[in-house]
Enzyme design. Structure first.
Site, PDB file in Angstrom:
ATOM      1  N   GLY A 568       0.928  -1.227   0.038  1.00  0.00           N
ATOM      2  CA  GLY A 568      -0.105  -0.058   0.060  1.00  0.00           C
ATOM      3  C   GLY A 568       0.790   1.399  -0.048  1.00  0.00           C
ATOM      4  O   GLY A 568       2.079   1.137  -0.113  1.00  0.00           O
ATOM      5  N   PHE A 572       3.017  10.261   1.749  1.00  0.00           N
ATOM      6  CA  PHE A 572       4.566  10.277   1.769  1.00  0.00           C
ATOM      7  C   PHE A 572       5.261   9.241   1.704  1.00  0.00           C
ATOM      8  O   PHE A 572       6.533   9.286   1.839  1.00  0.00           O
ATOM      9  CB  PHE A 572       5.224  11.558   2.916  1.00  0.00           C
ATOM     10  CG  PHE A 572       4.341  12.896   2.662  1.00  0.00           C
ATOM     11  CD1 PHE A 572       4.503  13.557   1.445  1.00  0.00           C
ATOM     12  CD2 PHE A 572       3.801  13.388   3.583  1.00  0.00           C
ATOM     13  CE1 PHE A 572       4.275  14.798   1.388  1.00  0.00           C
ATOM     14  CE2 PHE A 572       3.234  14.586   3.567  1.00  0.00           C
ATOM     15  CZ  PHE A 572       3.704  15.488   2.575  1.00  0.00           C
ATOM     16  N   VAL A 575       4.540   1.251   1.735  1.00  0.00           N
ATOM     17  CA  VAL A 575       4.718  -0.279   2.523  1.00  0.00           C
ATOM     18  C   VAL A 575       4.866  -1.218   1.261  1.00  0.00           C
ATOM     19  O   VAL A 575       3.987  -1.499   0.746  1.00  0.00           O
ATOM     20  CB  VAL A 575       3.471  -0.526   3.302  1.00  0.00           C
ATOM     21  CG1 VAL A 575       3.814  -1.758   4.130  1.00  0.00           C
ATOM     22  CG2 VAL A 575       3.209   0.565   4.365  1.00  0.00           C
ATOM     23  N   ASP A 710      -6.401   3.501  15.308  1.00  0.00           N
ATOM     24  CA  ASP A 710      -7.032   2.886  14.050  1.00  0.00           C
ATOM     25  C   ASP A 710      -7.056   1.236  14.308  1.00  0.00           C
ATOM     26  O   ASP A 710      -6.621   0.458  13.436  1.00  0.00           O
ATOM     27  CB  ASP A 710      -6.207   3.244  12.643  1.00  0.00           C
ATOM     28  CG  ASP A 710      -6.934   2.341  11.296  1.00  0.00           C
ATOM     29  OD1 ASP A 710      -8.120   2.203  11.669  1.00  0.00           O
ATOM     30  OD2 ASP A 710      -5.834   2.296  10.373  1.00  0.00           O
TER      31      ASP A 710
END
Length: 852
Positions: A568, A572, A575, A710
């Protein structure tokens, strides 16, 4: 000169930016251009296979159960040769009445509708992963891209299953018109003993490979990948040295030249040919010394007697790879044969393209004219006008173009100046995100997945509340609105996980003021983190003195990381899934890695982009510092870093079983039926064990006063022993993009997992993490088969938080999962308590789950 540089640069880079929708969703591809091998019903015919559309019964579905041996296909005629770079797929949602999708598919393509070829990636794999639910779109890049007119998507299944598909194709027209090239096969370079063999073959060629000759296909010379100055360095990960180039050795072909033939879709008027060559003369590699091109007007005709010849200017000072432009004199032909003469021991090409057109006009761009402005040039036919009439026209055109460029540059600079001024002004986001609570007659905007409204029956009227209104940034006004919140906020702000443990203690009034942070857009963007996620947000941590000595993990050799796939990306950073060679030996005994007997292990690598701002760089180093301090069996661990040079990287564990959301969604509850049919399953004790592990990891974070922000099953990874480790990759993955609500097209928030005070007040504490933990438990015991609040749109979810705010008994809770024990659902309800102080702590949650 500036104009020609701009034209040539746009030509050389346009293919890499060729990612435009080709018309399945918006209807530019007509129904009669979409066919299929079969269809279940007329309402699931191929014409309904359009991404994000719900006509008919919502998708194309082949007839009957798809068997593993079946070859059912959806075929799209793009109407012209196309440079295809991306494929997007969905299942059949049908307004929440469908649940059919394809988990995998293959891709076949044809340039003429007769000869079909099978696509495979650069490692030889033909299967592409598709969807895990019926509504989310999955976007897959094609590496290598495809040049074709006809495309077939072939769903693949491992067990008999019903599948349905919706599709969008992305790319741009292939104006080169080249349909095949023929050449000698690329060769191997044998270097000094002990060094690897450099293979310079055309590994993606899709034609015939026979007797050391390639014919009838296209390959690496037309894939848009430009080789680097050092031919041993590749732009692709996990491939061999020299992969980006096709190369030949002088004398190995029985002559001092390489002969290539190029066949085009129709007769063309050729202006020039561009060949990207390596010039690493220290290794005996140079651009060609000369080239001679012959022309054939028709395939059955003879080669014309007079070739076009061109001699290059050899450069022994600059070893950079470069494009060599060969003028072709606006000769007309359907096929070309070019002989490239060696200038040294080796000759290597990475790309070949042509500028050509019909009736004296040439274009070379792969960007659709209806979507993006393009730079073209039109030349009058030499035979139609005398030379003395061309000069004034050309001068006038060039002067006009230069003036237009000056105006465009001025407008761009002006826009940048205005944008900078606007960024300094106060920002408001009230128009984008509001809680629509004025009356039941408010318009409800439904988003994917589209569902019937369930909250429109709330009794009007009530006070209209604006999300993040300035009044909620004033403690006094907030205390008048919600007196009971001030007490819990004072208690939680002083010790509630919103700062590091060494933060100076505050007075109750100061703590309360700090607990309701303003929600300016700059702060919202920072919630995404560098890589598009936000692991353990600690706003009080400063980076003024953050240096390499603050990082407690070791520097890992960057060249030992081998790319597998991109997981992903964020604003900036990116991964990547990588293989780390020799990592167990590098980390030593006690490293949290699976035993691989010294072989490479899979790791997740977060990488900062080259265009990252200084603030992003500081945030990245801050995240490294934070993660290097975390050490818990249920928290993903930072293993090492690469920060001695750019790009900055951090290397963390990666679990082979993937994330918990995908793991559970592919399983059923354990039963006699699952055992008999060998269906992947989990037991109730497995689910309870997973819940305990997550609460244990969050208990550890809470003990350090870290806030995750999250927590969800997408951010919980599993190893082979079903050990869970909490991570933060979910937000950066396209797979879970529908789990996040976007503010002004920039910031994204996981509102279906967020506590009401986080959405309305921008307040994140360990208590808001407890709320998210309750939603995560709900996901686990529904086996992640649906999204939380799946019957509510994003706006309706935000509306529901307003009901928690007013506390008039109208708030909607998640329904009890059928598999969930009643005592555990009561625990979830406590996590969703409206009053912050009444929610359990993670320590208490862990004790209750462990004992129960």
């Amino acid at each position: 000169v500036i104009f020609w540089i701009f034209v040539l640069d746009s030509v050389s880079h346009s293919r890499t930016h060729c990612r435009y929708p080709l018309g399945m969703e918006d209807g530019r591809i007509k129904d009669h251009d979409i066919t299929a091998s079969s269809q279940w019903y007329e309402t699931t015919g191929p014409q309904y296979a359009r991404l994000n559309r719900e006509e008919g019964d919502g998708a194309w579905c082949p007839a009957g159960l798809l068997q593993p041996s079946d070859t059912q296909y959806l075929q799209v005629d793009l109407g012209q040769l196309t440079f295809l770079t991306v494929v997007g797929t969905q299942g059949r949602y049908a307004r929440n009445s469908g649940n059919e999708f394809a988990r995998m598919y293959r891709l076949n393509y044809s340039r003429d509708g007769l000869l079909w070829k099978s696509w495979k990636n650069r490692l030889g794999d033909k299967i592409m992963k598709a969807n895990d639910n019926s509504y989310a779109s999955v976007i897959k890049d094609l590496h290598p891209p495809v040049i074709s007119r006809f495309i077939r998507l072939i769903p693949v299944t491992q067990v008999p299953n019903t599948v349905c598909m919706r599709v969008e194709l992305y790319g741009c027209p292939w104006h080169d018109g080249l349909i095949s090239y023929s050449s000698p096969e690329g060769q191997q370079m044998y270097s000094s003993p002990g060094y690897p063999i450099v293979s310079l073959n055309d590994s993606t060629y899709d034609g015939v490979h026979e007797r050391r000759k390639l014919s009838g296909g296209l390959g690496q010379l037309t894939d848009g990948v430009i080789g680097q100055d050092d031919f041993l360095v590749t732009r692709q990960y996990h491939v061999w040295q020299g992969y980006d180039y096709v190369g030949w050795k002088n004398g190995s072909l029985g002559s001092g030249h390489v002969e290539m033939e190029f066949v085009f879709d129709k007769q063309r008027n050729f202006t020039s040919m561009k060949v990207h060559c390596n010039n690493m003369f220290q290794s005996g590699v140079k651009i060609f010394s000369s080239v001679s091109c012959s022309f054939k007007p028709r395939l059955l005709a003879n080669w014309e007697a007079e070739p076009a010849e061109f001699h290059t200017v050899l450069d022994d000072r600059n070893p950079s790879a470069r494009y060599v432009t060969v003028p072709l004199g606006r000769r007309t032909a359907k096929a070309l044969r070019c002989r490239f003469t060696f200038a040294d021991m080796w000759m290597m090409f990475s790309e070949i393209s042509f500028q050509s057109g019909e009736k004296g006009r040439w274009v070379n761009t792969v960007i659709p004219t209806q979507m993006t402005p393009v730079v073209t040039s039109a030349w009058p036919n030499e035979e139609s006008q005398p030379d003395n009439g061309n000069t004034p026209v050309l001068i006038g055109c060039l002067v006009t173009i230069i003036l237009l460029l000056v105006v465009i540059i001025f407008l761009i600079l002006r826009c940048q100046y205005v944008c900078k001024v606007l960024e300094k002004a106060p920002r408001r986001i009230l128009e984008e995100v509001t809680v629509r609570l004025s009356s039941s007659s408010d318009t409800v905007i439904l988003q994917t997945p589209p569902v019937p409204p369930r909250v429109s029956q709330m009794d009007p009227p009530y006070e209209r509340i604006f999300l993040l209104d300035p009044q909620y940034q004033d403690p006094a006004a907030l205390r008048n609105k919600l007196p009971e919140l001030s007490q819990s906020a004072e208690a939680s702000a002083c010790g509630g996980g919103y700062a590091e443990p060494d933060v100076t203690q505050c007075t109750p009034h100061q703590c309360f003021h700090n607990s309701v942070p303003h929600y300016a857009e700059t702060d919202i963007v920072s919630l995404q983190g560098v890589t598009g996620s936000n692991m353990y947000a600690v706003p009080a941590l400063t980076v003024d003195s953050l240096t390499r000595k603050d990082i407690s993990v070791a520097e890992f050799p960057r060249h030992r990381l081998f790319f597998r796939e991109k997981l992903g990306e964020g604003q900036f950073g990116e991964v990547h899934l990588c293989e780390a060679e020799g990592l167990p030996e590098f980390l030593g005994e006690g490293a949290p890695l699976p035993d691989r007997d010294g072989r490479s292990v899979l790791v997740a690598v977060k990488q900062l982009r080259a265009d990252a701002t200084n603030n992003a760089r500081n945030d990245f180093l801050k995240e490294i510092k934070i993660m290097s301090r975390l050490n818990d069996p249920n928290i993903i661990q930072l293993l090492c870093v690469c920060v001695s040079s750019d790009p900055l990287c951090m290397v963390t564990e990666y679990m082979e079983n993937g994330d918990l959301n995908m793991f559970l969604s592919q399983r059923e509850m354990e039963s006699t039926l699952t055992h008999a049919n060998n269906i992947p399953s989990v037991s109730l004790s497995d689910l309870l064990h997973m819940s305990v592990q997550i609460s244990s990891g969050m208990r550890y974070l809470a003990s350090l006063n870290f806030v995750h922000r999250d927590l969800a099953t997408r951010n919980c990874l599993l190893d082979r022993r079903l050990t869970i480790k909490i991570a933060d990759f979910g937000m950066s993955r396209n797979l879970y993009s529908s789990d996040y609500y976007r503010i002004q097209g920039r910031a994204v928030l996981p509102i279906r997992w967020m506590a009401w005070e986080s959405i309305l007040l921008g307040k994140f504490t360990t208590a808001s993490d407890v709320w998210a933990f309750g939603v995560t438990l709900w996901e686990i015991f529904t086996l992640c088969k649906e999204q939380p609040y799946s019957l509510l749109s994003d706006e309706q979810v935000i509306e529901n938080t307003g009901e928690f705010f007013r506390n008039q008994g109208r708030q909607i809770f998640l329904f009890p999962p059928p598999l969930c024990p009643s005592s555990l659902f009561e625990l979830m309800m406590r996590c969703w308590d409206r009053d912050i102080a009444d929610r359990p702590t993670f320590e208490g949650l862990y004790q209750m789950e462990s004992s129960g």
